[in-house]
Design a protein around this motif. Sequence first.
Motif, PDB file in Angstrom:
ATOM      1  N   PRO A 187       0.824  -1.209   0.000  1.00 24.08           N
ATOM      2  CA  PRO A 187       0.000   0.000   0.000  1.00 24.08           C
ATOM      3  C   PRO A 187       0.856   1.256   0.000  1.00 24.08           C
ATOM      4  N   ARG A 188       0.280   2.290  -0.511  1.00 30.75           N
ATOM      5  CA  ARG A 188       0.979   3.564  -0.594  1.00 30.75           C
ATOM      6  C   ARG A 188       1.279   4.074   0.806  1.00 30.75           C
ATOM      7  N   PRO A 189       2.520   4.526   1.043  1.00 32.89           N
ATOM      8  CA  PRO A 189       2.829   5.071   2.366  1.00 32.89           C
ATOM      9  C   PRO A 189       2.011   6.330   2.638  1.00 32.89           C
ATOM     10  N   VAL A 190       1.545   6.445   3.873  1.00 31.62           N
ATOM     11  CA  VAL A 190       0.752   7.618   4.241  1.00 31.62           C
ATOM     12  C   VAL A 190       1.647   8.622   4.958  1.00 31.62           C
ATOM     13  N   PRO A 191       1.773   9.815   4.423  1.00 36.07           N
ATOM     14  CA  PRO A 191       2.642  10.785   5.083  1.00 36.07           C
ATOM     15  C   PRO A 191       1.970  11.367   6.321  1.00 36.07           C
ATOM     16  N   ASP A 192       2.767  11.609   7.350  1.00 31.95           N
ATOM     17  CA  ASP A 192       2.296  12.385   8.494  1.00 31.95           C
ATOM     18  C   ASP A 192       2.081  13.826   8.021  1.00 31.95           C
ATOM     19  N   ALA A 193       1.317  14.564   8.804  1.00 34.07           N
ATOM     20  CA  ALA A 193       0.909  15.896   8.352  1.00 34.07           C
ATOM     21  C   ALA A 193       2.069  16.896   8.248  1.00 34.07           C
ATOM     22  N   ASP A 194       3.036  16.752   9.149  1.00 32.67           N
ATOM     23  CA  ASP A 194       3.996  17.849   9.299  1.00 32.67           C
ATOM     24  C   ASP A 194       5.280  17.659   8.494  1.00 32.67           C
ATOM     25  N   HIS A 195       5.167  17.442   7.207  1.00 36.02           N
ATOM     26  CA  HIS A 195       6.371  17.347   6.394  1.00 36.02           C
ATOM     27  C   HIS A 195       6.989  18.722   6.188  1.00 36.02           C
ATOM     28  N   GLU A 196       8.322  18.749   6.209  1.00 35.46           N
ATOM     29  CA  GLU A 196       9.014  20.025   6.062  1.00 35.46           C
ATOM     30  C   GLU A 196       9.626  20.111   4.674  1.00 35.46           C
ATOM     31  N   THR A 197       9.672  21.321   4.150  1.00 36.98           N
ATOM     32  CA  THR A 197      10.290  21.546   2.848  1.00 36.98           C
ATOM     33  C   THR A 197      11.406  22.556   3.016  1.00 36.98           C
ATOM     34  N   ILE A 198      12.586  22.235   2.478  1.00 37.72           N
ATOM     35  CA  ILE A 198      13.655  23.235   2.473  1.00 37.72           C
ATOM     36  C   ILE A 198      14.192  23.390   1.056  1.00 37.72           C
ATOM     37  N   THR A 199      14.658  24.583   0.765  1.00 39.03           N
ATOM     38  CA  THR A 199      15.248  24.812  -0.557  1.00 39.03           C
ATOM     39  C   THR A 199      16.699  24.351  -0.541  1.00 39.03           C
ATOM     40  N   ILE A 200      17.138  23.873  -1.698  1.00 38.18           N
ATOM     41  CA  ILE A 200      18.537  23.452  -1.832  1.00 38.18           C
ATOM     42  C   ILE A 200      19.175  24.305  -2.923  1.00 38.18           C
ATOM     43  N   GLU A 201      19.837  25.358  -2.474  1.00 37.41           N
ATOM     44  CA  GLU A 201      20.427  26.286  -3.451  1.00 37.41           C
ATOM     45  C   GLU A 201      21.897  26.578  -3.187  1.00 37.41           C
ATOM     46  N   SER A 202      22.445  26.005  -2.110  1.00 38.08           N
ATOM     47  CA  SER A 202      23.869  26.231  -1.829  1.00 38.08           C
ATOM     48  C   SER A 202      24.422  25.016  -1.098  1.00 38.08           C
ATOM     49  N   ASN A 203      25.750  24.960  -0.969  1.00 37.23           N
ATOM     50  CA  ASN A 203      26.396  23.871  -0.224  1.00 37.23           C
ATOM     51  C   ASN A 203      25.891  23.797   1.202  1.00 37.23           C
ATOM     52  N   ASP A 204      25.604  24.973   1.751  1.00 40.38           N
ATOM     53  CA  ASP A 204      25.102  25.061   3.109  1.00 40.38           C
ATOM     54  C   ASP A 204      23.751  24.345   3.255  1.00 40.38           C
ATOM     55  N   ASP A 205      22.929  24.449   2.205  1.00 37.97           N
ATOM     56  CA  ASP A 205      21.622  23.795   2.226  1.00 37.97           C
ATOM     57  C   ASP A 205      21.760  22.274   2.216  1.00 37.97           C
ATOM     58  N   VAL A 206      22.828  21.768   1.576  1.00 39.50           N
ATOM     59  CA  VAL A 206      23.071  20.318   1.579  1.00 39.50           C
ATOM     60  C   VAL A 206      23.318  19.853   3.010  1.00 39.50           C
TER      61      VAL A 206
END
Lengths: 141, 125
Positions: free
Chosen positions: A4-23
């Motif tokens: 079955p498809r995994p069900v995500p919890d509500a609080d997923h976080e999104t971050i941008t990856i635009e520099s080495n620091d973001d990695v």
Amino acid sequence: MSGPRPVPDADHETITIESNDDVVRARQLVRTLAQRCKLSLVDQTKLVTAASELARNTLVYGGGGVMRTGLVRRDSRVGVTAVFEDSGPGIPDLDLALTDGWTSGGGLGLGLSGARRLVDDFTLDTEVGRGTQVAVTKWAR
Amino acid sequence: MTERVPVLKIGDVLLVSIQVDLEDQTVLDLQDDLAARIVATGASGVVIDITAVEIVDSFVGRMLATTAAISRMLDAETVVVGMRPAVAITLVELGLSLGGVRTALTLEKGLDMLARPDSRPPAKP
């Protein structure tokens, strides 16, 4: 991979990856979740290493993008998922890109193929000229 | 501005202890700094302590292999010490076995290895 498809919890976080620091931020965020999910130390290390490879790919080959990450559930199991998305050039030859040692850049050619080995679930969607999305999940045992 | 990893000198050995989550640019700077310091000091050995390092991905792994190769050309031996078991397992699964890099479990053993360079056969290329 199936089931079955995994069900995500509500609080997923999104971050941008635009520099080495973001990695660095991306792998720290994934590590925090892996600890919260009580993955074993080896599994934490594998997942964070895979996330590091994929975040770098998003930056170097995708020209930057985002990572969305959080806990997921399937049946009674809990896991950590991380989805890397860019609007870069896409991957023209997927089989080639997933071959150990092949690189279109200056790397070792282990990022994508290695990341796939380090996780439980791995999906890759790519379209030339549109971008690439890689999703990985590691489940607590 | 990226931070730089300090390179310490003890006798004719350079010691680098990685204590922070390394950004790629810091890794490249360290490689350059080490090469420059080997030549400036005439050091015969380099010890890279990764006891505090939680993950080694292909970028850092490649830096370790490249640094070992560069220092060998500059007449210095490199030993990587303190690798965590989970890091070793992950590196091998990733596909990087760091064939040309000498390792020791502890700093003490690493220094000992450099003090007696003939105690082991040279690493295979």
